[in-house]
Design a protein around this motif. Sequence first.
Motif, PDB file in Angstrom:
ATOM      1  N   TRP A 116       0.835  -1.202   0.000  1.00 13.30           N
ATOM      2  CA  TRP A 116       0.000   0.000   0.000  1.00 13.30           C
ATOM      3  C   TRP A 116       0.871   1.254   0.000  1.00 13.30           C
ATOM      4  O   TRP A 116       1.872   1.324   0.704  1.00 13.30           O
ATOM      5  N   ASP A 117       0.445   2.250  -0.774  1.00 13.93           N
ATOM      6  CA  ASP A 117       1.021   3.592  -0.689  1.00 13.93           C
ATOM      7  C   ASP A 117       0.309   4.319   0.450  1.00 13.93           C
ATOM      8  O   ASP A 117      -0.903   4.531   0.392  1.00 13.93           O
ATOM      9  N   ILE A 118       1.072   4.690   1.490  1.00 15.22           N
ATOM     10  CA  ILE A 118       0.397   5.216   2.691  1.00 15.22           C
ATOM     11  C   ILE A 118      -0.128   6.647   2.496  1.00 15.22           C
ATOM     12  O   ILE A 118      -0.991   7.101   3.252  1.00 15.22           O
ATOM     13  N   GLU A 119       0.398   7.360   1.492  1.00 14.34           N
ATOM     14  CA  GLU A 119      -0.097   8.718   1.264  1.00 14.34           C
ATOM     15  C   GLU A 119      -1.421   8.714   0.519  1.00 14.34           C
ATOM     16  O   GLU A 119      -2.325   9.493   0.838  1.00 14.34           O
ATOM     17  N   THR A 120      -1.531   7.830  -0.473  1.00 13.23           N
ATOM     18  CA  THR A 120      -2.745   7.813  -1.296  1.00 13.23           C
ATOM     19  C   THR A 120      -3.729   6.720  -0.879  1.00 13.23           C
ATOM     20  O   THR A 120      -4.879   6.720  -1.336  1.00 13.23           O
TER      21      THR A 120
END
Length: 787
Positions: A602-606
Motif C-alpha cells: 500500500w502507498d500510505i499517502e494515497t
Amino acid sequence: MDLSPRDKEAFRILLDSDFNQLGIVYLKDLRTEIYDKHEENSGLEPRSSRRRSTSSVLSFEVPVLKEEPATSIEQFLLDSPFGTRNFVDEPSILQFLGERSQQQPVFKEQLLAIIERSKTDKMVRIAAANAITVLVRADVQFIGTDLRGIKIPGADLRYGMFDSARLDGADLRKTKLHNIWLRKANLDGAEMTGAQFGELPFLQENEAVRCVHIGMMAKLSLLVDTKTEKCFQTLQGRINGANCVVYSPCGNKVATGGWDKTVRVWSVDTGECIHILQGHTERVRMVAYSPREDQIASVSLDKTARLWNVEAGECIHVLQGHNGKVSGVAYSPNGGQIASASEDGTVRLWDVETGDCIHNLQAHADMVGHVAYSPNGRQIASGSDDKTIRLWDVDAGNCIHTFQGHSFPIWCIAYSPNGNQIASGSYDKTVRLWTVESNYFARSTLSHIGSVRSVACSPNGGRIASGSEDKTLRLWDVETGTCVDSLQGHSDWVCSVAYSPKGDQIASGSADMTVGLWDVETGNCVHILQGHNNVVCSVAYSPNGDRIASGSDDQTVRLWDVETGECVRVLQGHVGDVNCVAYSPNGNQVASGSHDETVRLWDIETSNIIHTLQGHRDHVYSVSYSPNGDHIASGGKDNVVRLRSVETGNCTHTLHGHDNAISSIAYSTDGDQIASGSHDKTVRLWDVHTGQCLAVVSSFNGTVYSVAWKITMNGQYLVTGSTDKSVRHWEIAREQDEYTVRLCWSSSHEGLTVIDASFKDVRDLSKMNQTLMGQRGALVGSSSSVS
C-alpha cells in the motif's frame, strides 16, 4: 529426621534473617528457643550447667570473629544441617532457600561450590543434592554447564534447564527428572538407578484413541457377557443415536445419553427403559452415575449440565455458566461434587446439593473434552484440544501440573485405581501413561501462563517484549532472561507487540479489538486505539515512530497517529482476515498479508494498492521487508516462504522445508538471512541469496508463533515465542560453513525435552526409560551401537 512444624517455622524465621559474607545470620533469641526445645526432647542437662556451642542444629554456622585457618566458601554450609539432612522433599524450606539464592549472590556461589566439590568428594553428595535442587527451584539454568561426575543422588531436577550440559559420569540415582530440559545434553556413563521421568513410553495404536481405562476388567461390557462374548440383553425402546453409556455402581442399571436430547435409564435384568429424562435442548454428550447411585449427571451441547434424581426421574438442578458446549462430566468419589468440561476451555466444579459453582478452572488454550477425579478426590485431570493434560487441586482450584507430549487433541483420560498414574488417549493414535506425584511445587509466576503469540527486541537490544494469550505483555532482560515488568490492561489475547524506533514505547494488538500503546519506563498504557471491529492480529511502527499500522480480522489495515491516538487511514481491499502488517524501511509503504492468500503493498499517502502479490495457496500469516527495502518475504499456511522484488512483485525464491504452516518471518539486520517459525515446532534459518536452509532448531513443544532477530557487537541472536509458553533467546554461531544455534536462556518450559541428548552406556537406566528416551529423540545404547 523430618522437621517438626515448630522447627520448620524456626527455619523460616532463620531464612528471613540477613545474609553475611559467609552464611546466614541466626538471631540469638531464636537460637536459644531452638536449643531449649532440643534439650527438653533429648534429656540433656540444662545449659547453665554445661558448656554450649553457639550454633543451632537448624542454623547455618556463622564463624567466630577471630583468626581461623582459611576455609572454603562452602564449608560453612557443609558444617550445617544443609550438609547432613536431605531437604529435597521439604518444599517450604526449598522455597525460602531458593529466594535467598536469588537475592544473595554469595549464597548462590556457595551452592555452586558444593556441587562442584561433589565431583571429587562423595561425602558432600547430600549437600550437593540439596544445593542443585534449590538452584533448579530458583530457576537457575545450567545451559552448557560442565557437571561431569557430579554426585547428586535423590535430587529434584523437575523443570530444570540443562541444555547442552555435560552430565556424563554423574551420579543421578533416584533423581526426579520430570519435564526436564536435556536437549543435546551428554549423560554418557551416568548412574541412573531409580531415575524418574514422570511418564512412561507411549503405546502406538492404528487409529485415534477415544477411550482409555486403567484397572481390572469389568464382568460386563454393555450387556455382553465377556466370558461367552454373547449379547445377553437387548435394551427395548427407541434410542436415536446413543452417544454415551454408563453402568450404575451396583451394575443393575445402565444410563444412556443420545441425539434425541434425552437421558434414558435401563434395567440390566429386563432390558426395559425405566425412565426417560427430558430437559436438554440439544443432544446429550455424556452421562455419569453418582457413587451413591441416587443421581445421574448429564451434559449437553446446550451448554448446561443437569442433575437428575434416579428414583423419581426428575431434574434436581440445571447447572449454567459455561459459554460453550459441555462435553465431559465426572462425579467426585464421595458424590458431593461434579466436574464439567466445556468447549469454552474451562472446567467447572459444582456442589451437588446446592447446584452452586465452586470453582471455574481456567488455563487450557482450547476446548476441554474430558475430566476425571483422582481416586482420593483431591485432584482433577482434564484433557484438552490444546494437546495437554492438566492437574488441578480440587480445594484451591489451582492448576498444579501440566503434562505435554501428545501431538493432537486429547480425547480421553483415566486415573489408575491407586491414583499414581494417568492414561491419556489422543487423535495422534497414542496412549500415554503419566506418573502422578504426591506433591507438586509451585512454579514461578513470572513466566507467561498462556501461549506466546509475539516477541520483539528493543532497538538497543537490552530488552525483549512478549505478548501472550494470558492477556499480558512482559518485558525481559536480554542478558539474564529475568522478567522485569508485566503490563496488564487488555481483556483478551495479546496477538502482536512492537517496539517504537526510539524504544520508549510498545504497541500491542489484541483480540479485544484494540491497540494499546505502553510507556516502557512506567509500564502505563498511554493510549487505547479503538476502531477495529474484530481481533487485531498485527501491529508495526513506521520508521520514524509517528505512525502505527494495525491489521485485523475485520479485513482492514488502519494507520494511527501515535501522538494523538487518532486513526488517519483505513486501507481496504482484502477479502479475508488481515493477519500481518509491516512498514517498509523508507516508511512509504505498508505490506499486509491475509486469509485471502495475497500480500498487498500500500502507498500510505494515497491509500492505493501498489501491488497485489499472489502465489500463496492458502492464508498468509507473516510478512517482512528486507533491511534495504528491495525485497519482501511472506509465509503462510501453504508451508513455504516466498521472496519477492518490491519493485516488480516477481518471486525470486521459494523456500521449502517446513511441513506445516509458517507463522512468523524475520530478516536478519544485514539482510543476508531469514528466520522462519512454524506450526511444525521448528525454526529454520535461510540464506537469502541461495535459498538454502542453513540450520533447523527443533526443540519446541508447540507452534513457534513469533521470531525476532537482533545483532550486537557480540554476535547474532534470535528470540522466539511459542505455544509452549516460552520466550527463548538463542545465539547464532558460524564455524566455517556450519551454522549452530545455541540456547542462551528460556523463560520456561513444560514438557520433557531430550532431543539429541546422549544416553550411551548409562548405568541401570530401566528398559522402560530407555524406550521413553528413544521415543523422545535421545540417543540411547552403548558407545559401540549408537553413532
